[in-house]
Scaffold this motif. Structure first.
Motif, PDB file in Angstrom:
ATOM      1  N   SER A   3       0.834  -1.015   0.116  1.00  6.44           N
ATOM      2  CA  SER A   3      -0.121   0.032   0.010  1.00  6.44           C
ATOM      3  C   SER A   3       0.563   1.128  -0.158  1.00  6.44           C
ATOM      4  N   TYR A   4       2.075   1.028   0.276  1.00  5.57           N
ATOM      5  CA  TYR A   4       3.022   2.353   0.214  1.00  5.57           C
ATOM      6  C   TYR A   4       3.014   3.485   1.256  1.00  5.57           C
ATOM      7  N   GLN A   5       1.888   2.870   2.299  1.00 12.08           N
ATOM      8  CA  GLN A   5       1.640   4.018   3.279  1.00 12.08           C
ATOM      9  C   GLN A   5       2.570   4.457   4.080  1.00 12.08           C
ATOM     10  N   HIS A   6       3.743   3.455   4.285  1.00 12.95           N
ATOM     11  CA  HIS A   6       4.817   3.601   5.097  1.00 12.95           C
ATOM     12  C   HIS A   6       5.848   4.546   4.822  1.00 12.95           C
ATOM     13  N   ILE A   7       5.689   4.918   3.218  1.00 14.49           N
ATOM     14  CA  ILE A   7       7.093   5.801   2.833  1.00 14.49           C
ATOM     15  C   ILE A   7       7.195   7.033   3.449  1.00 14.49           C
ATOM     16  N   SER A   8       5.891   7.711   3.622  1.00 12.75           N
ATOM     17  CA  SER A   8       6.262   8.937   4.343  1.00 12.75           C
ATOM     18  C   SER A   8       4.959   9.317   5.168  1.00 12.75           C
ATOM     19  N   TYR A   9       4.996  10.527   5.964  1.00 11.25           N
ATOM     20  CA  TYR A   9       3.737  10.890   6.464  1.00 11.25           C
ATOM     21  C   TYR A   9       2.557  11.468   5.575  1.00 11.25           C
ATOM     22  N   TRP A  10       3.214  12.084   4.223  1.00  5.49           N
ATOM     23  CA  TRP A  10       2.368  12.253   3.215  1.00  5.49           C
ATOM     24  C   TRP A  10       1.341  11.288   2.600  1.00  5.49           C
ATOM     25  N   PHE A  11       2.175   9.962   2.379  1.00  2.00           N
ATOM     26  CA  PHE A  11       1.626   8.824   1.954  1.00  2.00           C
ATOM     27  C   PHE A  11       0.639   8.339   2.853  1.00  2.00           C
ATOM     28  N   ASP A  12       0.959   8.441   4.499  1.00  2.00           N
ATOM     29  CA  ASP A  12       0.164   7.802   5.431  1.00  2.00           C
ATOM     30  C   ASP A  12      -1.254   8.493   5.508  1.00  2.00           C
ATOM     31  N   SER A  13      -1.136   9.749   5.275  1.00  2.00           N
ATOM     32  CA  SER A  13      -2.113  10.502   5.252  1.00  2.00           C
ATOM     33  C   SER A  13      -3.284  10.367   3.983  1.00  2.00           C
ATOM     34  N   LEU A  14      -2.886   9.678   2.933  1.00  2.00           N
ATOM     35  CA  LEU A  14      -3.584   9.718   1.979  1.00  2.00           C
ATOM     36  C   LEU A  14      -4.686   8.740   1.945  1.00  2.00           C
TER      37      LEU A  14
END
Ligand SMILES: Cc1cc2nc3c(=O)[nH]c(=O)nc-3n(C[C@H](O)[C@H](O)[C@H](O)COP(=O)(O)OP(=O)(O)OC[C@H]3O[C@@H](n4cnc5c(N)ncnc54)[C@H](O)[C@@H]3O)c2cc1C
Length: 454
Positions: A3-14
């Protein structure tokens, strides 16, 4: 599926970080390698100017996986290498033209976001380049005076004295600030993913999870087979080493970032940044920060280079270099005491051998590339994309004569010279910063650093 959520806060907030596995075209007019800002802005403007053209963007991972989905979110009307262009009599005129084009770029991005309905939390609050030392203050003041002497206005650049600057941001060291209005704070992952949505709606194919292993004029070798393409554009920035024929063209340099929990209004009154200004403190080994729309602090710092141009896909929260950035943030912003850091990550910037951007397209081989932003590409990549679209379509314009065009660098040195060179530059910068923090000017170390990087 990742899911790629872990790559940055920005991704985590999508809300959605999934990838779209599209059918791969076997023949295409324009193939673009890399679905970050550079690749997508190039595709966007190409399609706008020539609606009938067929374009496919090949992305090894997911849209925004690279620096575009991990950066500090400074969308700035500036770029590396401008000082040299502006200082020298022989290049000043062209430098001013490029600088003004960069200023316009911030508004162009805001305009496209509005017209295409991309909600990337765009807030044009400008940048506070706070002087953390008296030496930095002296340099900043001289720079403002110089910029105004060559025709830029108070609206473009101005000096805020210590009192004025401290009203806008409370840092542990504040000797005044160089302020420019030409910067917006953005949520970069929302911009890059929103841009991809718009590109797809326009009929551009974006093939995710499809690495390009190599290419030659007319054809690409991808993880999902061969593709014929009339024209090929490389937009792979810090990841360029992943392409067999493109080794040593770009140096991958890491920068690490943290995000805090959302902070209360009272806390923000202590810190400042009422207009969501972006900020730094003028040290050579750069740090940068922004206040997000949801009231977090995102703060980053330049971290370094790994021997052999080693690339790490993602950087975990507990990485040593991330912790160093967290300490720098806490030391610089006393109000962070008791505030939790919820995210930590890192990303790759691309550095070309001459430490400045380039947009290049060769009519004979019908191949080109753009990048080399050295950590200052959020705005610059939009200008690069507009330039590249004109070059690919052989349309002469004011943009195709800007100094970046065909300013190709030479290759980086082989190892271990490359590693020694980068480590020496880091050392010079660090020594100069430490010396100035102790109130001592650092002509030798600072001079050596500026000679290579300035
Ligand atoms: C931590 C960090 C903070 C930063 N902060 C700022 C900032 O605040 N302001 C600013 O102006 N700039 C900043 N930058 C720099 C800025 O983010 C970049 O200059 C910009 O995003 C570059 O965009 P790009 O599209 O050229 O490259 P990238 O976004 O890196 O995109 C390259 C893409 O190509 C893909 N790719 C690579 N190789 C292949 C291959 N062989 N096949 C297929 N796909 C491939 C990658 O997966 C990636 O998605 C920062 C960079 C980092 C790392």
């Amino acid at each position: 599926m990742d899911s790629y959520q872990h790559i940055s806060y920005w991704f985590d907030s999508l809300e959605d970080t999934s990838s779209l596995v599209e059918e791969i075209p076997r023949q295409i007019e324009v193939a673009i390698v890399g679905a970050g800002f550079t690749g997508l802005w190039t595709a966007y403007y190409l399609k706008k100017k020539s609606p009938g053209i067929s374009i496919a963007v090949f992305e090894a991972e997911t849209v925004g996986f690279g620096a575009s989905g991990r950066n500090g979110g400074w969308c700035m009307g500036a770029a590396t290498g401008m000082e040299r262009l502006l200082y020298r009599d022989s290049t000043r005129g062209e430098g001013i033209r490029l600088q003004r084009a960069l200023h316009d770029t911030v508004d162009e991005i805001g305009r496209v976001c509005q017209s295409e309905n991309i909600d990337c939390h765009f807030a044009k609050g400008g940048t506070l380049n706070v002087a953390g030392t008296t030496e930095v203050a002296k340099r900043h003041r001289e720079w403002v005076t110089f910029l105004q002497s060559i025709g830029f206005s108070e609206e473009d650049y101005r000096w805020l004295d210590e009192q004025e600057s401290s009203k806008r941001i409370r840092l542990s060291r504040n000797h005044g600030a160089f302020y420019t209005s030409h910067c917006a704070a953005i949520h970069p992952a929302r911009l890059v993913r929103g841009l991809a949505r718009v590109c797809r709606q326009m009929g551009i194919k974006i093939i995710e999870k499809c690495p390009v292993f190599d290419y030659q004029p007319g054809k690409l070798v991808t993880g999902r087979g061969g593709v014929s393409a009339e024209k090929i554009i490389r937009a792979t920035e810090g990841y360029t080493e992943s392409i067999k024929s493109q080794k040593r063209k770009m140096l991958p340099l890491y920068s690490m970032v943290i995000a805090t929990e959302p902070m209360t209004d009272e806390k923000w009154q202590e810190i400042g940044l009422a207009n969501r200004e972006t900020f730094d403190d003028g040290r050579r080994v750069v740090v940068y920060g922004q206040r997000t729309l949801d009231n977090r602090l995102v703060f980053g710092g330049r971290a370094g280079y790994y021997f052999g141009s080693r690339i790490r896909g993602t950087i975990p929260r507990d990485d040593k270099a991330v912790k160093i950035v967290e300490s720098a943030a806490r030391e610089l912003i006393p109000a962070l005491q008791g505030v939790e850091v919820t995210h930590g990550w890192g990303g790759l910037m691309g550095v070309s051998r001459h430490w400045r951007p380039c947009v290049s397209y060769d009519e004979t081989s019908r191949t080109g590339w753009a990048g080399g932003y050295t950590g200052e590409g959020v705005g610059a990549s939009n200008l690069a994309g507009r330039i590249m679209s004109d070059l690919v379509l052989a349309q002469k314009s004011d943009l195709t004569t800007l100094p970046w065009v065909d300013d190709n660098p030479r290759k980086w040195e082989p190892e271990p010279i490359r590693w020694l060179g980068v480590k020496s530059i880091e050392f010079f910068g660090d020594r100069a910063d430490k010396s100035e923090a102790n109130g001592k000017p650092s002509r030798i170390w600072g001079g050596l650093f500026d000679r290579f990087v300035g």
